[in-house]
Design a protein around this motif. Structure first.
Motif, short mmCIF file in Angstrom:
data_model
loop_
_atom_site.label_atom_id
_atom_site.label_comp_id
_atom_site.label_asym_id
_atom_site.label_seq_id
_atom_site.Cartn_x
_atom_site.Cartn_y
_atom_site.Cartn_z
N MET A 1 0.80 -1.02 -0.10
CA MET A 1 -0.05 0.10 -0.05
C MET A 1 0.89 1.31 0.14
O MET A 1 2.02 1.29 0.56
CB MET A 1 -0.95 -0.02 1.16
N SER A 2 0.38 2.27 -0.54
CA SER A 2 1.15 3.48 -0.83
C SER A 2 1.22 4.48 0.44
O SER A 2 0.14 4.49 1.24
CB SER A 2 0.71 4.46 -1.94
N LEU A 3 2.35 5.09 0.68
CA LEU A 3 2.41 6.29 1.66
C LEU A 3 1.24 7.02 1.46
O LEU A 3 0.65 7.74 2.64
CB LEU A 3 3.60 6.89 1.63
N ALA A 4 0.76 7.43 0.16
CA ALA A 4 -0.45 8.63 -0.03
C ALA A 4 -1.73 7.71 0.57
O ALA A 4 -2.42 8.61 1.13
CB ALA A 4 -0.50 8.67 -1.47
N THR A 5 -1.88 6.39 0.38
CA THR A 5 -3.10 6.03 0.98
C THR A 5 -3.09 6.05 2.43
O THR A 5 -4.04 6.43 2.95
CB THR A 5 -3.10 4.55 0.50
N VAL A 6 -1.92 5.54 3.15
CA VAL A 6 -1.70 5.69 4.68
C VAL A 6 -2.02 6.81 5.13
O VAL A 6 -2.95 7.33 5.95
CB VAL A 6 -0.44 5.15 4.91
N SER A 7 -1.54 7.91 4.48
CA SER A 7 -1.65 9.50 5.00
C SER A 7 -3.08 9.81 4.74
O SER A 7 -3.67 10.29 5.62
CB SER A 7 -0.79 10.31 3.97
N ARG A 8 -3.78 9.40 3.69
CA ARG A 8 -5.22 9.96 3.36
C ARG A 8 -5.85 9.22 4.44
O ARG A 8 -7.10 10.01 4.75
CB ARG A 8 -5.52 9.58 1.97
N VAL A 9 -5.88 8.00 4.85
CA VAL A 9 -6.67 7.22 5.69
C VAL A 9 -6.51 7.97 7.16
O VAL A 9 -7.37 8.20 7.88
CB VAL A 9 -6.15 5.79 5.70
N LEU A 10 -5.18 8.20 7.46
CA LEU A 10 -4.96 8.85 8.93
C LEU A 10 -5.47 10.00 9.17
O LEU A 10 -5.87 10.89 10.06
CB LEU A 10 -3.44 8.68 9.04
N ASN A 11 -5.64 10.70 7.85
CA ASN A 11 -6.26 12.29 7.67
C ASN A 11 -7.61 12.30 7.59
O ASN A 11 -8.29 13.27 7.40
CB ASN A 11 -5.49 13.07 6.80
N TYR A 12 -8.54 10.97 7.50
CA TYR A 12 -9.75 10.84 7.53
C TYR A 12 -10.19 11.37 6.14
O TYR A 12 -11.50 12.10 5.91
CB TYR A 12 -10.72 11.52 8.54
N ASP A 13 -9.45 11.12 4.79
CA ASP A 13 -10.13 11.48 3.80
C ASP A 13 -11.24 10.86 3.42
O ASP A 13 -11.30 9.67 3.08
CB ASP A 13 -8.96 11.39 2.50
#
Length: 82
Positions: A1-13
């Motif tokens: 999984m990409s860093l972008a996906t992790v970031s977006r999940v953690l930021n409740y996108d």
């Protein structure tokens, strides 16, 4: 999984479509690593704008706005004792 996906999940996108199992694994891993969102990443209500102009001395003299900025810099320098 990409860093972008992790970031977006953690930021409740809300626009990101991620499997609930994946989302849960991201949060569990973040918790296990004692991850906390940095306070610096929060958007400030105050907006900032910086403008950088490149010109030669003749242009600076001819342009009233540039001359005003030059005078402001000189005034600030005098107040600071430079």
């Amino acid at each position: 999984m990409s860093l972008a996906t992790v970031s977006r999940v953690l930021n409740y996108d809300q626009t990101l479509s991620v499997n609930e199992t994946t989302r849960q694994k991201i949060f569990e891993t973040a918790e296990a690593m004692h991850y906390h969102k940095s306070r610096k990443t929060r958007k400030s209500k105050q907006k900032r704008l910086a403008i950088c102009l490149w010109c030669d001395q003749d242009q600076e003299i001819k342009e009233p706005l540039l001359l005003f900025n030059q005078n402001q810099r000189a005034s600030i320098g005098q107040e600071a004792g430079t």
